[in-house]
Design a protein around this motif. Structure first.
Motif, PDB file in Angstrom:
ATOM      1  N   ILE A   7       0.837  -1.203   0.000  1.00  0.00           N
ATOM      2  CA  ILE A   7       0.000   0.000   0.000  1.00  0.00           C
ATOM      3  C   ILE A   7       0.871   1.252   0.000  1.00  0.00           C
ATOM      4  CG2 ILE A   7      -1.613   1.350   1.413  1.00  0.00           C
ATOM      5  CD1 ILE A   7      -2.840  -1.397   2.247  1.00  0.00           C
ATOM      6  N   ALA A   8       1.893   1.270   0.842  1.00  0.00           N
ATOM      7  CA  ALA A   8       2.784   2.422   0.920  1.00  0.00           C
ATOM      8  C   ALA A   8       3.526   2.636  -0.397  1.00  0.00           C
ATOM      9  CB  ALA A   8       3.770   2.254   2.063  1.00  0.00           C
ATOM     10  N   CYS A   9       3.967   1.560  -1.018  1.00  0.00           N
ATOM     11  CA  CYS A   9       4.696   1.646  -2.281  1.00  0.00           C
ATOM     12  C   CYS A   9       3.802   2.188  -3.399  1.00  0.00           C
ATOM     13  CB  CYS A   9       5.245   0.272  -2.639  1.00  0.00           C
ATOM     14  SG  CYS A   9       6.272   0.255  -4.109  1.00  0.00           S
ATOM     15  N   ILE A  10       2.585   1.667  -3.489  1.00  0.00           N
ATOM     16  CA  ILE A  10       1.644   2.143  -4.518  1.00  0.00           C
ATOM     17  C   ILE A  10       1.287   3.611  -4.272  1.00  0.00           C
ATOM     18  CG2 ILE A  10      -0.696   1.903  -5.439  1.00  0.00           C
ATOM     19  CD1 ILE A  10      -0.421  -1.133  -4.963  1.00  0.00           C
ATOM     20  N   ALA A  11       1.049   3.974  -3.025  1.00  0.00           N
ATOM     21  CA  ALA A  11       0.705   5.357  -2.691  1.00  0.00           C
ATOM     22  C   ALA A  11       1.846   6.299  -3.067  1.00  0.00           C
ATOM     23  CB  ALA A  11       0.377   5.473  -1.210  1.00  0.00           C
ATOM     24  N   GLU A  12       3.068   5.872  -2.833  1.00  0.00           N
ATOM     25  CA  GLU A  12       4.229   6.697  -3.161  1.00  0.00           C
ATOM     26  C   GLU A  12       4.384   6.868  -4.675  1.00  0.00           C
ATOM     27  OE1 GLU A  12       9.024   6.234  -2.910  1.00  0.00           O
ATOM     28  OE2 GLU A  12       7.868   5.541  -1.184  1.00  0.00           O
ATOM     29  N   LYS A  13       4.204   5.788  -5.424  1.00  0.00           N
ATOM     30  CA  LYS A  13       4.381   5.848  -6.878  1.00  0.00           C
ATOM     31  C   LYS A  13       3.242   6.571  -7.594  1.00  0.00           C
ATOM     32  CE  LYS A  13       7.460   1.991  -7.444  1.00  0.00           C
ATOM     33  NZ  LYS A  13       8.049   1.199  -8.482  1.00  0.00           N
ATOM     34  N   SER A  15       1.053   8.861  -5.961  1.00  0.00           N
ATOM     35  CA  SER A  15       0.700  10.088  -5.224  1.00  0.00           C
ATOM     36  C   SER A  15      -0.740  10.068  -4.713  1.00  0.00           C
ATOM     37  CB  SER A  15       0.925  11.337  -6.090  1.00  0.00           C
ATOM     38  OG  SER A  15       2.269  11.421  -6.475  1.00  0.00           O
ATOM     39  N   TYR A  16      -1.314   8.875  -4.563  1.00  0.00           N
ATOM     40  CA  TYR A  16      -2.646   8.742  -3.971  1.00  0.00           C
ATOM     41  C   TYR A  16      -2.516   8.570  -2.473  1.00  0.00           C
ATOM     42  CZ  TYR A  16      -4.554   7.888  -8.663  1.00  0.00           C
ATOM     43  OH  TYR A  16      -4.924   8.010  -9.970  1.00  0.00           O
ATOM     44  N   ASP A  17      -3.580   8.879  -1.777  1.00  0.00           N
ATOM     45  CA  ASP A  17      -3.641   8.702  -0.336  1.00  0.00           C
ATOM     46  C   ASP A  17      -3.610   7.208  -0.004  1.00  0.00           C
ATOM     47  OD1 ASP A  17      -4.050   9.356   2.380  1.00  0.00           O
ATOM     48  OD2 ASP A  17      -6.214   9.129   2.147  1.00  0.00           O
ATOM     49  N   GLN A  18      -2.907   6.849   1.069  1.00  0.00           N
ATOM     50  CA  GLN A  18      -2.791   5.437   1.447  1.00  0.00           C
ATOM     51  C   GLN A  18      -4.149   4.816   1.755  1.00  0.00           C
ATOM     52  OE1 GLN A  18       0.105   4.317   4.323  1.00  0.00           O
ATOM     53  NE2 GLN A  18       1.805   5.264   3.215  1.00  0.00           N
ATOM     54  N   ILE A  19      -5.067   5.576   2.305  1.00  0.00           N
ATOM     55  CA  ILE A  19      -6.402   5.049   2.616  1.00  0.00           C
ATOM     56  C   ILE A  19      -7.130   4.668   1.327  1.00  0.00           C
ATOM     57  CG2 ILE A  19      -8.657   5.617   3.600  1.00  0.00           C
ATOM     58  CD1 ILE A  19      -7.138   7.347   5.655  1.00  0.00           C
ATOM     59  N   LEU A  20      -7.021   5.516   0.314  1.00  0.00           N
ATOM     60  CA  LEU A  20      -7.638   5.220  -0.978  1.00  0.00           C
ATOM     61  C   LEU A  20      -7.022   3.969  -1.601  1.00  0.00           C
ATOM     62  CD1 LEU A  20      -9.531   6.048  -3.321  1.00  0.00           C
ATOM     63  CD2 LEU A  20      -7.630   7.408  -4.217  1.00  0.00           C
ATOM     64  N   VAL A  21      -5.718   3.858  -1.550  1.00  0.00           N
ATOM     65  CA  VAL A  21      -5.026   2.683  -2.099  1.00  0.00           C
ATOM     66  C   VAL A  21      -5.449   1.427  -1.340  1.00  0.00           C
ATOM     67  CG1 VAL A  21      -2.779   1.605  -2.456  1.00  0.00           C
ATOM     68  CG2 VAL A  21      -3.070   4.026  -2.939  1.00  0.00           C
ATOM     69  N   LYS A  22      -5.504   1.518  -0.006  1.00  0.00           N
ATOM     70  CA  LYS A  22      -5.904   0.362   0.809  1.00  0.00           C
ATOM     71  C   LYS A  22      -7.319  -0.089   0.453  1.00  0.00           C
ATOM     72  CE  LYS A  22      -6.901  -1.140   5.520  1.00  0.00           C
ATOM     73  NZ  LYS A  22      -8.159  -1.748   5.135  1.00  0.00           N
ATOM     74  N   ASN A  23      -8.234   0.863   0.320  1.00  0.00           N
ATOM     75  CA  ASN A  23      -9.617   0.526  -0.029  1.00  0.00           C
ATOM     76  C   ASN A  23      -9.694  -0.145  -1.398  1.00  0.00           C
ATOM     77  OD1 ASN A  23     -10.540   1.572   2.382  1.00  0.00           O
ATOM     78  ND2 ASN A  23     -11.101   3.545   1.519  1.00  0.00           N
ATOM     79  N   ASN A  24      -8.935   0.351  -2.365  1.00  0.00           N
ATOM     80  CA  ASN A  24      -8.938  -0.249  -3.701  1.00  0.00           C
ATOM     81  C   ASN A  24      -8.375  -1.664  -3.688  1.00  0.00           C
ATOM     82  OD1 ASN A  24     -10.157   1.880  -5.072  1.00  0.00           O
ATOM     83  ND2 ASN A  24      -8.210   2.923  -5.393  1.00  0.00           N
ATOM     84  N   ILE A  25      -7.297  -1.886  -2.944  1.00  0.00           N
ATOM     85  CA  ILE A  25      -6.722  -3.230  -2.850  1.00  0.00           C
ATOM     86  C   ILE A  25      -7.706  -4.168  -2.161  1.00  0.00           C
ATOM     87  CG2 ILE A  25      -4.921  -4.596  -1.720  1.00  0.00           C
ATOM     88  CD1 ILE A  25      -2.975  -2.336  -2.423  1.00  0.00           C
ATOM     89  N   ASP A  26      -8.362  -3.690  -1.097  1.00  0.00           N
ATOM     90  CA  ASP A  26      -9.344  -4.519  -0.393  1.00  0.00           C
ATOM     91  C   ASP A  26     -10.499  -4.918  -1.315  1.00  0.00           C
ATOM     92  OD1 ASP A  26      -7.873  -4.485   1.936  1.00  0.00           O
ATOM     93  OD2 ASP A  26      -9.047  -2.875   2.869  1.00  0.00           O
ATOM     94  N   VAL A  27     -10.977  -3.979  -2.114  1.00  0.00           N
ATOM     95  CA  VAL A  27     -12.065  -4.275  -3.060  1.00  0.00           C
ATOM     96  C   VAL A  27     -11.591  -5.274  -4.116  1.00  0.00           C
ATOM     97  CG1 VAL A  27     -13.494  -3.272  -4.892  1.00  0.00           C
ATOM     98  CG2 VAL A  27     -13.306  -2.119  -2.698  1.00  0.00           C
ATOM     99  N   PHE A  28     -10.393  -5.066  -4.638  1.00  0.00           N
ATOM    100  CA  PHE A  28      -9.807  -5.968  -5.629  1.00  0.00           C
ATOM    101  C   PHE A  28      -9.731  -7.404  -5.100  1.00  0.00           C
ATOM    102  CE2 PHE A  28      -5.825  -7.933  -7.178  1.00  0.00           C
ATOM    103  CZ  PHE A  28      -6.127  -8.055  -8.524  1.00  0.00           C
ATOM    104  N   LEU A  29      -9.199  -7.558  -3.901  1.00  0.00           N
ATOM    105  CA  LEU A  29      -9.072  -8.888  -3.303  1.00  0.00           C
ATOM    106  C   LEU A  29     -10.439  -9.497  -3.002  1.00  0.00           C
ATOM    107  CD1 LEU A  29      -6.065  -8.227  -0.892  1.00  0.00           C
ATOM    108  CD2 LEU A  29      -6.025  -9.373  -3.116  1.00  0.00           C
ATOM    109  N   ASP A  30     -11.377  -8.682  -2.552  1.00  0.00           N
ATOM    110  CA  ASP A  30     -12.724  -9.161  -2.250  1.00  0.00           C
ATOM    111  C   ASP A  30     -13.422  -9.681  -3.515  1.00  0.00           C
ATOM    112  OD1 ASP A  30     -14.878  -9.581  -0.380  1.00  0.00           O
ATOM    113  OD2 ASP A  30     -15.896  -7.899  -1.363  1.00  0.00           O
TER     114      ASP A  30
END
Length: 90
Positions: A7-13, A15-30
């Motif tokens: 999540i931190a790596c994607i957010a850094e690359k 420039s999205y907020d870590q919360i947004l990245v986390k939510n997207n990854i959670d939805v993807f996995l779900d």
């Protein structure tokens, strides 16, 4: 790399907020988990295929007692990497 590092790596690359990245990854996995639970598969071109496979019941041994037991039928998740994915790793 664990999930929080990803999540931190994607957010850094991106420039999205870590919360947004986390939510997207959670939805993807779900979505992948829901599709596999229905017996479907998820193909991601250039990455690989997620699918569920059936394992037949088989005989096993209890390591503590040495006694024979039956391992029941079960459905397990399986990932098959694409040719491109394998080439990038090698």
């Amino acid at each position: 790399m664990n999930k929080s590092e990803l999540i931190a790596c994607i957010a850094e690359k991106t420039s999205y907020d870590q919360i947004l990245v986390k939510n997207n990854i959670d939805v993807f996995l779900d979505i992948i988990q829901q599709e596999l639970s229905k017996g479907g598969k998820v193909q991601i071109t250039g990455f690989g295929t997620f699918e569920s496979r059936q394992r037949k019941p088989k005989k096993g041994r209890n390591p503590q007692t040495g006694g024979e037991l039956i391992i029941p039928f079960r459905i397990v998740p399986f990932f098959r990497p694409s040719k491109e994915f394998k080439e990038k790793i090698n």
